[in-house]
Design a protein around this motif. Sequence first.
Motif, PDB file in Angstrom:
ATOM      1  N   GLU A 176       0.823  -1.200   0.000  1.00 13.38           N
ATOM      2  CA  GLU A 176       0.000   0.000   0.000  1.00 13.38           C
ATOM      3  C   GLU A 176       0.860   1.253   0.000  1.00 13.38           C
ATOM      4  O   GLU A 176       1.956   1.263   0.563  1.00 13.38           O
ATOM      5  N   ALA A 182       0.524   5.562   0.864  1.00  6.83           N
ATOM      6  CA  ALA A 182      -0.284   6.524   1.606  1.00  6.83           C
ATOM      7  C   ALA A 182       0.271   7.918   1.381  1.00  6.83           C
ATOM      8  O   ALA A 182       1.457   8.103   1.085  1.00  6.83           O
ATOM      9  N   TYR A 210      -3.374   8.520   4.750  1.00  8.67           N
ATOM     10  CA  TYR A 210      -4.492   7.815   4.129  1.00  8.67           C
ATOM     11  C   TYR A 210      -4.001   7.039   2.918  1.00  8.67           C
ATOM     12  O   TYR A 210      -3.121   7.502   2.174  1.00  8.67           O
ATOM     13  N   GLN A 211      -4.600   5.876   2.724  1.00  6.96           N
ATOM     14  CA  GLN A 211      -4.289   5.073   1.546  1.00  6.96           C
ATOM     15  C   GLN A 211      -4.426   5.920   0.281  1.00  6.96           C
ATOM     16  O   GLN A 211      -5.330   6.754   0.181  1.00  6.96           O
ATOM     17  N   TRP A 212      -3.519   5.685  -0.668  1.00  6.88           N
ATOM     18  CA  TRP A 212      -3.561   6.416  -1.930  1.00  6.88           C
ATOM     19  C   TRP A 212      -3.296   5.476  -3.077  1.00  6.88           C
ATOM     20  O   TRP A 212      -2.388   4.642  -3.013  1.00  6.88           O
ATOM     21  N   GLN A 213      -4.104   5.618  -4.109  1.00 12.27           N
ATOM     22  CA  GLN A 213      -3.892   4.924  -5.370  1.00 12.27           C
ATOM     23  C   GLN A 213      -3.903   5.950  -6.493  1.00 12.27           C
ATOM     24  O   GLN A 213      -4.554   6.996  -6.394  1.00 12.27           O
ATOM     25  N   ASP A 229      -6.709   8.772  -7.554  1.00 10.75           N
ATOM     26  CA  ASP A 229      -7.570   9.217  -6.459  1.00 10.75           C
ATOM     27  C   ASP A 229      -7.739  10.728  -6.504  1.00 10.75           C
ATOM     28  O   ASP A 229      -6.809  11.469  -6.837  1.00 10.75           O
ATOM     29  N   PRO A 256      -4.981  13.703   0.419  1.00 10.41           N
ATOM     30  CA  PRO A 256      -6.140  12.814   0.321  1.00 10.41           C
ATOM     31  C   PRO A 256      -7.411  13.525   0.809  1.00 10.41           C
ATOM     32  O   PRO A 256      -7.344  14.398   1.682  1.00 10.41           O
ATOM     33  N   GLN A 266     -13.553   5.056   0.713  1.00  6.77           N
ATOM     34  CA  GLN A 266     -12.909   3.798   0.333  1.00  6.77           C
ATOM     35  C   GLN A 266     -11.428   3.775   0.653  1.00  6.77           C
ATOM     36  O   GLN A 266     -10.787   2.747   0.536  1.00  6.77           O
ATOM     37  N   ARG A 267     -10.869   4.923   1.063  1.00  6.46           N
ATOM     38  CA  ARG A 267      -9.460   4.990   1.446  1.00  6.46           C
ATOM     39  C   ARG A 267      -9.372   5.198   2.959  1.00  6.46           C
ATOM     40  O   ARG A 267      -9.876   6.190   3.486  1.00  6.46           O
TER      41      ARG A 267
END
Length: 205
Positions: free
Chosen positions: A78, A80, A93-96, A99, A111, A117-118
Amino acid sequence: MHGNSLKTLRQDLLKRRKEFAAGQNHAPSTNQLIKNLNQFLTGAGSAIQSIALYWPIQDEIDLRTTLLEWVKTQPNRELALPLARPDKHLDFYQWQEGDRLVPSQHGIPEPDPLQTQRQALIPDCILLPCVGWSSSHEGNAAQYWRLGYGGGYFDRTLAQLRKKKPSLICIGIGFDWQKLDDAQWSAQTHDEPLDMLVTESGVFS
């Protein structure tokens, strides 16, 4: 060094970084630094599953492409990004890729905490861009320190997160020329040390 002198030092370093970014040595130095970081991540750091990176501003080294590739090489990895809180601490926070991000009060893409969803997380590793950096020695052991923009966000955050997650690895990202001597700057009691430093010359811990 403190007060106006420290402000001037930061301004000088940022001006020099802008000039360096426009010069012929920037690309090879950046490529070698990224190579050194990847060697760590595939070697001694192969157990790392989550990395907090930074959204590059003011000619900071852009690690997004190499870390997006790192995520793809194994399942459950993952990335972030930091979110600055009003109390001058950071949440991650999770990052893809792709986003939606929102600008912080400093204009840095962050974020969106409403993007459900994150999730928030405490990463295994945090990468910190350096405006400058220094080293100190106790006996044979070297310690590395980061000079940032002066907001204190990372120092406050690391002091808390290291209590919650002692295995956290904090890595400074910078170039060799950004090294400062004691006459220019030395770490203060509130400064949190780096666990590692990566430059174009190698990985230092």
